[in-house]
Enzyme design. Structure first.
Site, mmCIF file in Angstrom:
data_model
loop_
_atom_site.group_PDB
_atom_site.id
_atom_site.type_symbol
_atom_site.label_atom_id
_atom_site.label_comp_id
_atom_site.label_asym_id
_atom_site.label_seq_id
_atom_site.Cartn_x
_atom_site.Cartn_y
_atom_site.Cartn_z
ATOM 1 C CB SER A 136 -3.356 9.888 -37.608
ATOM 2 O OG SER A 136 -2.196 9.456 -38.152
ATOM 3 C CE1 TYR A 149 -4.427 11.507 -43.188
ATOM 4 C CE2 TYR A 149 -2.472 11.847 -42.014
ATOM 5 C CZ TYR A 149 -4.104 10.940 -42.035
ATOM 6 O OH TYR A 149 -4.093 9.406 -41.429
#
Length: 280
Positions: A136, A149
């Site tokens: 990501s 995250y």
């Protein structure tokens, strides 16, 4: 087209995984599409003679071993592993329970490690293969409300960067993929996105505002997942993989800004940093 390959894709029952599977099939490759529920995977992708739907819980090493064995039994080899499965525990650090943070790491970090550990013996025996891991932009750039995250994705980045050197002697290529915001199911609450369990008054207003903003963002993200899936197939078929593929204009902008900030931080204290060696 490139020679047909066998792709094993995790998280292929929804979102980006479906698009990657379709793109690989359209390019003439065979696909082992995995998810927790094999029937759901098959329903999502439809019938295809080069498709095998297999149950795989990435948090379970034994499940990864079974999925790998099923892939080899059906197609005789594995050429491309795509670590795509993941989820998002959103929230400020203090509002995420310890159990939520551990669960985030189990899926997003240890999950790809489990699957890769199962597949690597196959790739080493072949002396060829590719490992593609979807991380990501958060694997490069941390931000408020994404602490768990971002931690899981930063860990993936470090692991993949190190793994590249370890497996290169066996003809195995690696690539990390850092997407920005794509119109997938990542922000679908209850399935991919989970909200904080703990309520702390100091964070209450920010939590409410951020949740409302992200709920409104779902379905309007700028990135087209079908285009990203096609790009991954193009990169895979093109030969040597880049170590990283920054996916999306927003991802490029965020990562370039982070790199510039780090350079500024180095330059600001260059003399002090350089002075820390032992005196001659």
């Amino acid at each position: 087209m490139a020679d047909p390959k066998v792709w094993l894709i995790t998280g292929a029952s929804r979102g980006m995984g479906i698009d990657i599977a379709h793109a690989a099939l359209s390019a003439g490759h065979a696909v082992v599409a995995t998810g927790r529920d094999a029937r759901r995977v098959a329903d999502a992708l439809g019938e295809h003679d080069r498709l095998l739907a297999v149950a795989l819980d990435v948090t379970d090493p034994a499940s990864a071993e079974r999925a790998t064995a099923a892939a080899v039994e059906r197609f005789g080899r594995i050429d491309v592993l795509v670590n795509n499965a993941g989820n998002f525990y959103a929230g400020y650090f203090e509002t995420l329970s310890p159990e939520q943070v551990r669960a985030q790491m189990e899926t997003n970090f240890f999950g790809p490690l489990n699957v890769t550990r199962a597949v690597l013996p196959v790739l080493r025996a072949q002396r060829s293969g590719q490992i593609i891991t979807v991380t990501s932009t958060a694997g490069f750039v941390g931000g408020g409300f994404t602490s768990a995250y971002a931690a899981s994705k930063h860990a993936l980045e470090g692991w993949m960067e190190s793994l590249a050197e370890e497996v290169a002697p066996f003809g195995i290529d690696t690539m990390s993929v850092e997407p920005g915001f794509f119109r997938t199911e990542l922000l679908v609450e209850g399935s991919s996105t989970l909200w904080p369990e703990l309520e702390i008054e100091d964070y209450a207003e920010g939590t409410a505002q951020t949740i409302e903003a992200w709920r409104g963002m779902h379905g309007t993200q700028v990135g087209d997942p079908a285009k990203l899936a096609a790009a991954l197939v193009t990169l895979s078929d093109g030969g040597a993989l880049p170590g990283r593929f920054i996916a999306g204009a927003d991802a490029m902008a965020g990562i370039e800004q982070k790199q510039a900030t780090v350079q500024q931080q180095i330059d600001a204290h260059r003399e002090l940093s350089a002075s820390l060696s032992h005196d001659a």
